[in-house]
Enzyme design. Structure first.
Site, PDB file in Angstrom:
ATOM      1  CD  GLU A   1      -1.610  -2.421   1.674  1.00 45.61           C
ATOM      2  OE1 GLU A   1      -0.412  -2.603   1.988  1.00 45.61           O
ATOM      3  OE2 GLU A   1      -2.485  -3.321   1.800  1.00 45.61           O
TER       4      GLU A   1
ATOM      5  CD  GLN B   1      -7.109  -7.468   7.410  1.00 47.21           C
ATOM      6  OE1 GLN B   1      -8.047  -7.292   6.636  1.00 47.21           O
ATOM      7  NE2 GLN B   1      -5.932  -7.933   7.008  1.00 47.21           N
TER       8      GLN B   1
ATOM      9  CE  LYS C   1     -16.775  -7.000   3.296  1.00 44.84           C
ATOM     10  NZ  LYS C   1     -16.097  -8.220   3.810  1.00 44.84           N
TER      11      LYS C   1
ATOM     12  CG  MET D   1      22.701  12.526   3.826  1.00 42.44           C
ATOM     13  SD  MET D   1      23.905  13.621   3.040  1.00 42.44           S
ATOM     14  CE  MET D   1      22.973  14.181   1.614  1.00 42.44           C
TER      15      MET D   1
END
Lengths: 89, 554
Positions: free
Chosen positions: B53, B116, B165, B467
């Site tokens: 994601e 979830q 949902k 760096m």
């Protein structure tokens, strides 16, 4: 440390109080007190926020004003007594 | 949408996306967003399946930045949603218009610690411009329209819409004739034009300080006209690169921590800063109270909160740059100042002579810049290669240099390049990355393979987190802590496993031919460039130091 009282007018929308508190904390202001009421007639909330910080209050006012649901922010009094300022959204 | 099925919340989402001209979305399906993915099946919107994601969020950012459109990404609830957060934070820091759609557990399960379930609405407060959670199917259409309006209005930014949902599955029974527009828009104070003109006419050594807001406001022509008419020397922030054409004789390059010596010296000497769509970022100013110490400030911006935030503005001009910049355009009598900064520019130009046969990354990037086709879009990751890219690649538009400026997010470059390439299929897109950064979103090589996206990857490899290693050497007594990457994978084998052509080069003599092969290749390509692990980015303004006290070597 300077103390301020902000009067915030806002649409009564989801999590608007959380948004204001998050911005206030993140921008370096301590929250000393809060009163909040909703006018159920026009769905506008009035929030009195008591804050303190070393930082200029204008920095917080500008950031709160950027929140989408805010209608206006006013400093009601100011510890250093420079007078009330009006910032419209 | 199939006419045989009733319109659901999921179907309505895609209808609204289509109304806003959305052709492409980036996402990853999961349990709580399945009704939306079911509706996608019937939609004309093309979905790109990313492999994480975070990759979807950065591809949406790259898409938005390269094309000047809203980028859209989607994820399921819980970990899917939290994986979007870094991309949204990046978009907020760089003011990029993105709409993120997240699935949520059903309203009846919300607040029960369901499988979830995470409070993504709460988590979004600090990393979005605004966010919504839809609790009624009748609100969905209006919320989606508002999300697009908010993403684009004023200072642009990311907006998240969390859709439970059951709302995705609910039947839509009524449609809006017109959606509600924002009512609480910030009223900008009157511009301080007369004061600004007075300040400008009295300036003897002015500098135009150009930021990312110029590109966001689509005011590139106006800022170039302003620079030409005033003859004012100009400098750019990282995000402003490309706004001023690099061949402008009074353009000095990037300012700040890794800015050009000429830029930083000129800014320190100037008596006026005309700030256009920039915000006095700490990487720009160095020690703030010693930044441009003798300069007055005229500050153009769209965001009231940026005025006086870090530096007092003697004149503030809020609003649309396109309209406001021409108001101050005038001819200035500053020929002596121009000659001085042009001499600085000549005296402190980049040098590409580098002893030995090992490859010198700045020279590679300069050569690539000279070879790449017009309108090539560069993306970078974060680290030494990012700063070398900013210093040595010339672009002619900010939409051709996409880098994570405010957030400095490693892992940005590869997925952003995918988004950029999808938005601009006919332009060359090159992701310049480092061996640390590329591993942050390396799974997106699979997205390149799946859709045969012809992104080029220039991988600068010093087998270090370069760096951080540089700072450990300079400021932490050489105590190298967790910056060695000697156990990197074989990057060419890795690329080939995703059917991406690849080669490694290690010697200067190989550079030209390898760059030409990469640029000319029709499909995706990875050019792995091994460099010396001890090469540093110069100049460097040390932390909490004035910009004229930059280091130029060890």
């Amino acid at each position: 440390m300077n103390n301020y009282k902000l009067i915030i007018m806002t649409d009564d929308r989801q999590v608007v109080l959380e948004r204001i508190l998050q911005v206030t904390r993140y921008r370096g202001f301590l929250i000393n007190g809060i009163n909040a009421q909703v006018n159920t007639g026009n769905q506008i909330a009035t929030i009195e926020l008591y804050v303190s910080s070393e930082r200029p209050i204008e920095l917080l006012i500008d950031q709160i004003n950027k929140l989408i649901d805010i209608k206006g922010v006013k400093v009601d009094n100011k510890a250093d007594n420079k007078g009330a300022q009006q910032h419209s959204a | 949408m199939s006419s045989s099925k009733p319109l659901t919340g999921g179907g309505l989402l895609f209808e609204v996306l289509e109304q806003h001209g959305v052709e492409h979305v980036f996402g990853y399906p999961g349990g709580a967003i399945m009704p939306i993915y079911d509706a996608l099946y019937d939609s004309s919107v093309k979905h790109f399946l990313c492999r994480h994601e975070q990759g979807a969020a950065f591809s949406a950012v790259g898409y938005a930045r390269a094309a000047g459109k809203v980028g859209v990404c989607m994820a399921t609830s819980g970990p899917g949603a939290t994986n979007l957060i870094t991309g949204l934070a990046d978009a907020l820091a760089d003011s990029i218009p993105v709409v993120a759609i997240t699935g949520q557990v059903a309203t009846s399960a919300m607040g029960s610690d369901a499988f979830q379930e995470i409070d993504i609405f709460g988590l979004s407060l600090a990393c979005t411009k605004h966010s919504f959670q839809v609790s009624n199917i009748d609100d969905l259409e209006d919320v989606l329209h508002q999300a697009f309006e908010i993403a684009l209005e004023g200072r642009q930014g990311p907006v998240l819409v969390d859709i439970p949902k059951d709302i995705q599955q609910a039947e839509v029974t009524s449609r809006l004739e017109e959606f509600s527009h924002l009512t609480n828009k910030v009223q900008l104070p009157l511009a301080d034009i007369s004061n600004a003109i007075d300040i400008l006419t009295h300036a003897k050594q002015p500098i135009l300080y150009v930021g990312g807001g110029v590109g966001m406001a689509n005011a590139i022509d106006e800022v170039r006209d302003f620079a030409n008419q005033t003859g004012m020397p100009s400098v750019s922030t990282l995000k402003g690169l490309g706004a001023i054409n690099a061949d402008n004789e009074n353009y000095l390059g990037m300012l700040g921590m890794h800015g050009t010596k000429a830029s930083n010296l000129a800014v320190q000497e100037c008596d006026l800063l005309v700030v256009v769509g920039a915000r006095f970022d700490d990487r720009v100013t160095g020690k703030l109270n010693e930044f441009a110490p003798n300069a007055k400030v005229i500050h153009f911006d769209i965001d009231t909160a940026e005025i006086n935030k870090r530096r007092f503005a003697d004149a503030a001009i809020l609003g649309d740059l396109k309209a406001n910049l021409p108001l101050l355009s005038m001819s200035l009598n500053i020929s002596g100042w121009q000659e001085k900064v042009q001499q600085m520019k000549a005296d402190f130009g980049w040098r590409y002579d580098h002893p030995g046969s090992k490859i010198f990354a700045p020279a590679v990037l300069k050569e690539m810049s000279d070879l790449m086709p017009k309108n090539t879009c560069i993306t970078t990751d974060v680290g030494q290669h990012q700063m070398w890219s900013a210093q040595h690649i010339s672009v002619d538009d900010p939409c051709n240099f996409l880098t994570s400026g405010g957030m400095g997010t490693m892992g940005f470059g590869l997925p952003a390049a995918i988004g950029a390439q999808i938005s601009r299929p006919h332009d060359t897109v090159i992701a310049v990355s480092g061996d640390g950064s590329i591993m942050m979103n390396v799974q997106e090589l699979a997205t390149i393979k799946r859709y045969q996206i012809p992104v080029k990857i220039l991988l600068i490899d010093n087998a270090k987190l370069g760096m951080v290693r540089q700072w450990q050497d300079l400021f932490f007594d050489g105590r190298l802590s967790e910056t060695d990457l000697a156990d990197n994978p074989d990057f060419c084998q890795l690329a080939r496993s995703f059917e991406i052509k690849a080669q490694t080069i290690t010697e200067k003599s190989q550079v030209t031919e390898a760059l030409e092969e990469m640029i000319d290749h029709q499909g995706p390509y990875l050019l792995h460039v091994k460099i010396d692990a001890k090469d540093n980015v110069w100049p460097l303004v040390p932390p909490n130091t004035a910009n004229d006290k930059m280091m130029e070597s060890v």
